[in-house]
Scaffold this motif. Structure first.
Motif, PDB file in Angstrom:
ATOM      1  N   PRO A 123       0.822  -1.218   0.000  1.00 56.25           N
ATOM      2  CA  PRO A 123       0.000   0.000   0.000  1.00 56.25           C
ATOM      3  C   PRO A 123       0.852   1.262   0.000  1.00 56.25           C
ATOM      4  CG  PRO A 123      -0.062  -1.046   2.156  1.00 56.25           C
ATOM      5  CD  PRO A 123       0.653  -1.994   1.250  1.00 56.25           C
ATOM      6  N   GLU A 124       0.337   2.294  -0.663  1.00 58.85           N
ATOM      7  CA  GLU A 124       1.049   3.565  -0.706  1.00 58.85           C
ATOM      8  C   GLU A 124       1.207   4.176   0.672  1.00 58.85           C
ATOM      9  OE1 GLU A 124      -0.660   6.257  -3.468  1.00 58.85           O
ATOM     10  OE2 GLU A 124       0.066   5.146  -5.230  1.00 58.85           O
ATOM     11  N   GLU A 125       0.307   3.831   1.601  1.00 59.29           N
ATOM     12  CA  GLU A 125       0.433   4.332   2.974  1.00 59.29           C
ATOM     13  C   GLU A 125       1.752   3.897   3.599  1.00 59.29           C
ATOM     14  OE1 GLU A 125      -3.987   4.221   2.178  1.00 59.29           O
ATOM     15  OE2 GLU A 125      -2.238   3.020   1.664  1.00 59.29           O
ATOM     16  N   THR A 126       2.218   2.696   3.251  1.00 58.01           N
ATOM     17  CA  THR A 126       3.475   2.177   3.798  1.00 58.01           C
ATOM     18  C   THR A 126       4.676   2.868   3.172  1.00 58.01           C
ATOM     19  OG1 THR A 126       2.521   0.022   4.332  1.00 58.01           O
ATOM     20  CG2 THR A 126       4.909   0.096   4.026  1.00 58.01           C
ATOM     21  N   THR A 127       4.579   3.212   1.889  1.00 63.20           N
ATOM     22  CA  THR A 127       5.731   3.765   1.173  1.00 63.20           C
ATOM     23  C   THR A 127       5.698   5.282   1.069  1.00 63.20           C
ATOM     24  OG1 THR A 127       4.653   3.562  -0.986  1.00 63.20           O
ATOM     25  CG2 THR A 127       5.901   1.656  -0.185  1.00 63.20           C
ATOM     26  N   GLY A 128       4.770   5.918   1.764  1.00 57.74           N
ATOM     27  CA  GLY A 128       4.682   7.372   1.698  1.00 57.74           C
ATOM     28  C   GLY A 128       4.329   7.883   0.320  1.00 57.74           C
ATOM     29  N   GLY A 129       3.590   7.062  -0.452  1.00 56.34           N
ATOM     30  CA  GLY A 129       3.192   7.462  -1.793  1.00 56.34           C
ATOM     31  C   GLY A 129       4.237   7.218  -2.857  1.00 56.34           C
ATOM     32  N   MET A 130       5.388   6.672  -2.483  1.00 58.65           N
ATOM     33  CA  MET A 130       6.459   6.405  -3.444  1.00 58.65           C
ATOM     34  C   MET A 130       6.208   5.090  -4.189  1.00 58.65           C
ATOM     35  SD  MET A 130       8.552   8.983  -3.014  1.00 58.65           S
ATOM     36  CE  MET A 130      10.041   8.403  -3.835  1.00 58.65           C
ATOM     37  N   ASN A 131       6.853   4.935  -5.358  1.00 56.86           N
ATOM     38  CA  ASN A 131       6.768   3.673  -6.092  1.00 56.86           C
ATOM     39  C   ASN A 131       7.923   2.747  -5.739  1.00 56.86           C
ATOM     40  OD1 ASN A 131       8.903   4.918  -7.342  1.00 56.86           O
ATOM     41  ND2 ASN A 131       8.007   4.945  -9.389  1.00 56.86           N
ATOM     42  N   THR A 132       8.606   3.075  -4.650  1.00 56.42           N
ATOM     43  CA  THR A 132       9.682   2.234  -4.126  1.00 56.42           C
ATOM     44  C   THR A 132       9.345   1.813  -2.703  1.00 56.42           C
ATOM     45  OG1 THR A 132      10.856   4.216  -3.369  1.00 56.42           O
ATOM     46  CG2 THR A 132      11.470   3.334  -5.530  1.00 56.42           C
ATOM     47  N   VAL A 133      10.037   0.773  -2.219  1.00 56.29           N
ATOM     48  CA  VAL A 133       9.806   0.294  -0.863  1.00 56.29           C
ATOM     49  C   VAL A 133      11.152   0.029  -0.190  1.00 56.29           C
ATOM     50  CG1 VAL A 133       9.597  -2.131  -1.625  1.00 56.29           C
ATOM     51  CG2 VAL A 133       8.592  -1.425   0.566  1.00 56.29           C
ATOM     52  N   ALA A 134      11.259   0.390   1.074  1.00 59.11           N
ATOM     53  CA  ALA A 134      12.475   0.169   1.867  1.00 59.11           C
ATOM     54  C   ALA A 134      12.309  -1.112   2.679  1.00 59.11           C
ATOM     55  CB  ALA A 134      12.714   1.356   2.793  1.00 59.11           C
ATOM     56  N   VAL A 135      13.322  -1.988   2.625  1.00 59.60           N
ATOM     57  CA  VAL A 135      13.224  -3.307   3.257  1.00 59.60           C
ATOM     58  C   VAL A 135      14.491  -3.611   4.036  1.00 59.60           C
ATOM     59  CG1 VAL A 135      12.726  -5.760   2.877  1.00 59.60           C
ATOM     60  CG2 VAL A 135      11.892  -4.064   1.239  1.00 59.60           C
ATOM     61  N   ARG A 136      14.330  -4.216   5.216  1.00 55.48           N
ATOM     62  CA  ARG A 136      15.499  -4.722   5.935  1.00 55.48           C
ATOM     63  C   ARG A 136      15.143  -5.926   6.787  1.00 55.48           C
ATOM     64  NH1 ARG A 136      18.185  -3.737  10.926  1.00 55.48           N
ATOM     65  NH2 ARG A 136      16.960  -2.711  12.556  1.00 55.48           N
ATOM     66  N   MET A 137      16.184  -6.703   7.138  1.00 63.41           N
ATOM     67  CA  MET A 137      16.049  -7.858   8.014  1.00 63.41           C
ATOM     68  C   MET A 137      16.843  -7.579   9.286  1.00 63.41           C
ATOM     69  SD  MET A 137      17.214 -11.843   7.476  1.00 63.41           S
ATOM     70  CE  MET A 137      16.539 -11.928   5.825  1.00 63.41           C
ATOM     71  N   PRO A 138      16.170  -7.288  10.402  1.00 61.14           N
ATOM     72  CA  PRO A 138      16.878  -6.885  11.624  1.00 61.14           C
ATOM     73  C   PRO A 138      17.654  -8.040  12.252  1.00 61.14           C
ATOM     74  CG  PRO A 138      14.550  -7.186  12.065  1.00 61.14           C
ATOM     75  CD  PRO A 138      14.710  -7.326  10.581  1.00 61.14           C
ATOM     76  N   GLU A 139      18.751  -7.683  12.915  1.00 60.65           N
ATOM     77  CA  GLU A 139      19.575  -8.680  13.601  1.00 60.65           C
ATOM     78  C   GLU A 139      19.274  -8.634  15.097  1.00 60.65           C
ATOM     79  OE1 GLU A 139      24.200 -10.277  13.687  1.00 60.65           O
ATOM     80  OE2 GLU A 139      23.786  -8.182  13.225  1.00 60.65           O
TER      81      GLU A 139
END
Length: 363
Positions: A123-139
């Motif tokens: 959803p755009e709500e998660t990406t701040g309206g961007m067409n990109t998404v930020a992803v990470r795997m926490p340690e």
């Protein structure tokens, strides 16, 4: 277990549950309870190796809106999607560049966030309206256990009121968000203390959008190519739409005005003491953020030691806690030394500059 009772915006009684979790011996009942809350669209604060995060279902638009509301966060400021397995990137990415696999193998789980093109399921709500998404795997074992127990991908910015210093222990989360979220998982102090490095893999060349524990040199060694650094990292007047958290808005700030003084040791000490005396004459309470090497040389009402300059990891770990201590001590004017340390100095100074609104005196 502690329960904080509060009123929501509709004046109905709600509660924030606080659960103690031992990272090396995780209570499955607690994690499953937290996971059910996430799956039901509620918010849970949890520890990572960097800072505490405020988690909600990344694929649920209402959960994202709740995160923005709880933090008082601008809705064009993207959220980071936290995953527990590399295969989960396919659930959010339109395509996976080859660099993503290389970086994941080298640094995941760990303090690295990758930006990729999003698919239509995010959803755009998660990406701040961007067409990109930020992803990470926490340690962090608690973070990974929560993601798996929720059976969700978890969108999680730092678990603080927007603009305030990020939380490095559960008490900081309680201070900012008690009464606004369903649960806090308390696993003690975090290890690193500053947010993850963010690298954008959607441009022609990989680009760092936020410096962190994983350095440019480390990224270039793994990728075998040049990694650029976004000029917005040091630009004090960057009005572009943010592609990653922390690019646009003032962050990490204490309540009092913070000024950084940069220069040689003796010149910095002399200048800060001069500023302190001036503010004392005005009847204002002053605080100085200093290193172990210089802390005894200052005349401020409060001198807070961030650590020795020979241990830059400790400086990073203590930064946000010290900024919060300035608030607790009711400091009215804060002066800080500059901490241009050899390896992660750019990350430390990025946070400190944003906290100071880029107010720097060079001597």
């Amino acid at each position: 277990m502690t329960t904080v009772v509060y009123l929501d915006y509709n004046n109905s009684t709600m509660e924030t549950k606080i659960r103690q979790v031992e990272p090396n011996r995780i209570d499955r009942n607690i994690i499953e309870e937290a996971g059910r809350l996430i799956a039901a669209g509620e918010l849970v604060a949890f520890p990572t190796e960097t800072v505490y995060g405020l988690g909600g279902d990344a694929m649920h638009p209402l959960a994202a809106r709740k995160i923005y509301a709880a933090k008082g966060r601008p809705s064009d400021n993207p959220l980071i999607v936290h995953i527990a397995d590399f295969a989960d990137m396919k659930k959010v990415a339109a395509r996976l560049p080859e660099q993503a696999g290389k970086l994941a193998e080298a640094f995941w789980p760990g303090p690295l966030t990758m930006i990729v093109e999003k698919n239509d399921s995010v959803p755009e709500e998660t990406t701040g309206g961007m067409n990109t998404v930020a992803v990470r795997m926490p340690e962090h074992p608690v973070a990974l256990a929560l993601i798996r127990a929720s059976n969700c991908l978890i969108a999680a910015p730092s678990a603080n009121t927007s603009g305030r210093p990020s939380p490095t222990e559960a008490s900081h989360v309680m201070e900012d968000l008690s009464g606004k979220i369903a649960m806090i998982l308390d696993a003690g102090s975090v290890e690193i203390g500053i947010e993850s490095t963010i690298i954008d893999l959607t441009e022609q060349a990989p680009m760092i959008l936020r410096p962190g524990y994983i350095t440019r040199e480390m990224l270039e060694e793994v990728l075998g190519e040049q990694v650029m650094v976004d000029p917005g990292i040091i630009d004090s007047d960057d009005s572009r739409k943010p592609k990653a958290p922390g690019m646009k808005y003032r962050h990490y700030a204490p309540k009092a005005e913070l000024v950084i003084v940069d220069g040689t040791e003796d010149a910095v000490v002399q200048k800060i003491n001069e500023l302190v005396r001036r503010k004392k004459d005005e009847g204002k309470k002053t605080a100085v953020i200093a290193s172990e090497e210089t802390r005894r040389r200052y005349e401020a009402d409060v001198v807070l030691c961030i650590g020795t300059r020979s241990d830059e990891n400790a400086i990073a770990q203590h930064l946000y806690k010290i900024l919060r201590e300035c608030d607790e001590l009711d400091a009215e004017e804060i002066y800080s030394e500059s901490f241009q340390t050899p390896r992660i100095g750019s990350a430390i100074m990025n946070r400190l500059l944003k906290a100071a609104g880029h107010t720097v005196i060079t001597v």
